[in-house]
Design an enzyme around this catalytic site. Sequence first.
Site, PDB file in Angstrom:
ATOM      1  N   ASN A  66       3.844  -3.053 -41.886  1.00  0.00           N
ATOM      2  CA  ASN A  66       4.379  -2.750 -40.552  1.00  0.00           C
ATOM      3  C   ASN A  66       5.909  -2.651 -40.515  1.00  0.00           C
ATOM      4  O   ASN A  66       6.479  -2.112 -39.564  1.00  0.00           O
ATOM      5  CB  ASN A  66       3.896  -3.764 -39.502  1.00  0.00           C
ATOM      6  CG  ASN A  66       2.444  -3.589 -39.107  1.00  0.00           C
ATOM      7  OD1 ASN A  66       1.762  -4.543 -38.736  1.00  0.00           O
ATOM      8  ND2 ASN A  66       1.939  -2.356 -39.182  1.00  0.00           N
ATOM      9  N   ASP A  82      -6.253  -3.215 -33.526  1.00  0.00           N
ATOM     10  CA  ASP A  82      -5.628  -1.897 -33.650  1.00  0.00           C
ATOM     11  C   ASP A  82      -5.699  -1.113 -32.341  1.00  0.00           C
ATOM     12  O   ASP A  82      -6.622  -1.301 -31.544  1.00  0.00           O
ATOM     13  CB  ASP A  82      -6.360  -1.138 -34.780  1.00  0.00           C
ATOM     14  CG  ASP A  82      -5.580   0.070 -35.253  1.00  0.00           C
ATOM     15  OD1 ASP A  82      -4.390   0.202 -34.907  1.00  0.00           O
ATOM     16  OD2 ASP A  82      -6.165   0.897 -35.971  1.00  0.00           O
TER      17      ASP A  82
END
Length: 232
Positions: A63, A15
Amino acid sequence: MNGNISLNHIGIIMDGNGRWALKQGKNRVYGHTEGVKNLKNILEISIELGIKYLTVYAFSTENWKRPKSEVDALMFLFKEYLLNEVNNLNKNGIKIVFSGRKNGLNDSLIKLMDDIEEKLKYNDKITLNIAFNYGGRAEIVDAVNKIIKETDKKIIDEEDIQNHLYQSNIPDPELIIRTSGEFRISNFLLWQIAYSEFYITDKYWPEFNKEEFMKAISSYNKRERKFGGLKI
Ligand code: FPP
């Protein structure tokens, strides 16, 4: 040897690419490009450390909600990584497997993924499990649907689910690393992390280098793993 207690499988939530890039006045895609470079680096170090499985969260089922331009860029980077790295991965004894749903992905990408899995399947230095179009809940649902389709069972047990996961032969990760300081699991390996240890660092993924990786491993080595029991 990689430490005092067994460490065969590490899962990583990579991340912070976007924030890392914006912090230096660049665009988010630049962050993902550097993120890919860092994956190559961490994969190399994992081999040096004798880690046998590395699972990385490259694209989640959630996503798709990002702007189309960013989704397209992630697809492009993924494809480029596979095309450019396949020979190098093979030379270094790296096996690649993919975890996630194929539907939604472009046909030529699916073909490339299948070909690469096939080409590298006898390599045994390390297995890189790329979670792509992956969701932990979706994985459990897919496992249950496979059981319904393949068997006439009315009652199932944990072993049935385990045996129908995307990678039923990969042992559970002992350690999950998340970069960029968020304390959440974001639908990553929900079944497999039942007893995993967690390591969360404030570093963004592109800046998670060897030194930071060693900090994570040394933190793991200090843990006492009891699996619900008592320390003997
Ligand atoms: C999180 O950063 C990262 C991702 C959603 C994708 C991770 C992908 C890569 C490292 C590159 C593609 C992978 C391969 C295998 C080629 P973020 O964008 O959520 O960062 P932010 O939280 O700062 O916005």
